[in-house]
Design a protein around this motif. Sequence first.
Motif, mmCIF file in Angstrom:
data_model
loop_
_atom_site.group_PDB
_atom_site.id
_atom_site.type_symbol
_atom_site.label_atom_id
_atom_site.label_comp_id
_atom_site.label_asym_id
_atom_site.label_seq_id
_atom_site.Cartn_x
_atom_site.Cartn_y
_atom_site.Cartn_z
ATOM 1 N N GLY A 265 -0.078 -6.741 -0.857
ATOM 2 C CA GLY A 265 -0.536 -7.861 -2.524
ATOM 3 C C GLY A 265 0.587 -7.749 -3.481
ATOM 4 O O GLY A 265 0.946 -8.566 -3.992
ATOM 5 N N SER A 266 0.136 -6.561 -3.612
ATOM 6 C CA SER A 266 1.989 -6.108 -5.073
ATOM 7 C C SER A 266 2.457 -4.567 -4.632
ATOM 8 O O SER A 266 1.341 -3.413 -4.449
ATOM 9 C CB SER A 266 1.192 -6.429 -6.374
ATOM 10 N N ILE A 267 3.552 -4.336 -6.092
ATOM 11 C CA ILE A 267 4.066 -2.910 -5.706
ATOM 12 C C ILE A 267 3.878 -3.016 -7.269
ATOM 13 O O ILE A 267 3.573 -3.580 -7.981
ATOM 14 C CB ILE A 267 5.486 -3.536 -5.645
ATOM 15 N N HIS A 268 3.359 -1.399 -7.317
ATOM 16 C CA HIS A 268 2.687 -1.043 -8.526
ATOM 17 C C HIS A 268 3.852 0.537 -9.084
ATOM 18 O O HIS A 268 3.546 1.417 -8.073
ATOM 19 C CB HIS A 268 1.218 -1.019 -8.761
ATOM 20 N N TRP A 269 4.987 0.671 -9.838
ATOM 21 C CA TRP A 269 4.826 1.867 -10.494
ATOM 22 C C TRP A 269 4.176 2.522 -11.967
ATOM 23 O O TRP A 269 3.893 2.065 -12.468
ATOM 24 C CB TRP A 269 6.728 1.370 -11.432
ATOM 25 N N THR A 270 3.211 3.352 -10.846
ATOM 26 C CA THR A 270 1.957 4.075 -11.185
ATOM 27 C C THR A 270 2.635 5.593 -12.263
ATOM 28 O O THR A 270 3.303 6.026 -11.839
ATOM 29 C CB THR A 270 0.935 4.370 -10.665
ATOM 30 N N THR A 271 1.712 5.983 -13.024
ATOM 31 C CA THR A 271 1.592 7.062 -13.393
ATOM 32 C C THR A 271 -0.169 7.792 -13.169
ATOM 33 O O THR A 271 -1.119 6.929 -12.849
ATOM 34 C CB THR A 271 2.027 7.248 -14.983
ATOM 35 N N SER A 272 -0.587 8.946 -13.632
ATOM 36 C CA SER A 272 -1.521 9.797 -13.831
ATOM 37 C C SER A 272 -2.547 8.332 -14.395
ATOM 38 O O SER A 272 -3.847 9.001 -13.657
ATOM 39 C CB SER A 272 -1.696 10.754 -13.785
ATOM 40 N N ALA A 273 -2.096 8.188 -15.318
ATOM 41 C CA ALA A 273 -3.463 7.496 -16.242
ATOM 42 C C ALA A 273 -3.742 5.815 -15.026
ATOM 43 O O ALA A 273 -4.552 5.680 -15.285
ATOM 44 C CB ALA A 273 -2.055 6.613 -17.123
ATOM 45 N N ASP A 274 -2.738 5.908 -14.067
ATOM 46 C CA ASP A 274 -3.917 4.683 -12.816
ATOM 47 C C ASP A 274 -4.654 5.530 -12.140
ATOM 48 O O ASP A 274 -4.873 4.635 -11.091
ATOM 49 C CB ASP A 274 -2.960 4.372 -12.066
ATOM 50 N N ALA A 275 -4.690 6.429 -12.269
ATOM 51 C CA ALA A 275 -5.719 7.432 -11.457
ATOM 52 C C ALA A 275 -6.956 6.484 -10.475
ATOM 53 O O ALA A 275 -7.571 6.468 -9.756
ATOM 54 C CB ALA A 275 -6.298 8.476 -11.426
ATOM 55 N N VAL A 276 -7.423 5.971 -12.274
ATOM 56 C CA VAL A 276 -9.237 5.438 -11.552
ATOM 57 C C VAL A 276 -8.564 3.980 -10.999
ATOM 58 O O VAL A 276 -9.709 3.698 -10.558
ATOM 59 C CB VAL A 276 -9.095 5.248 -13.249
#
Length: 134
Positions: A103-114
């Motif tokens: 559906g989509s692409i995300h550039w993530t960090t540890s803040a996105d662990a949730v």
Amino acid sequence: MTPAPLIVSAVAVLRDRRILMVTARGRDVYYLPGGKVDAGETAEQAAAREAFEEVALELSPDGLEELFEVRTQAHGEPDGRQVHMRVFRAWTDDEPVPSNEVGSIHWTTSADAVRCPPAGVEVLRQLVERDLID
């Protein structure tokens, strides 16, 4: 009887202290591009194939660097079903493009662990521990 683990491979594409993650169509859980290792396929081949199928990145299996393996409860599976995910670092300057299943692409960090299932949380933790992402 304990169910057999899911054997999967995933790619870690890192840029600017972030990691590429995706969401499946109609879902909001973040996961690494990757999937099950097919019969007769190496873990590296599976990771490269899945990266191409999910985000149109052409990666050479020989160019991937194994970072670690995560073993944890498999997301969406009955209690006790483990996922054994080998995570490979991939280098590319190409821009990922979501496939029909993504559906989509995300550039993530540890803040996105949730937003991540247990395996994704562990991947983020280990990447932070290695000082590869924020």
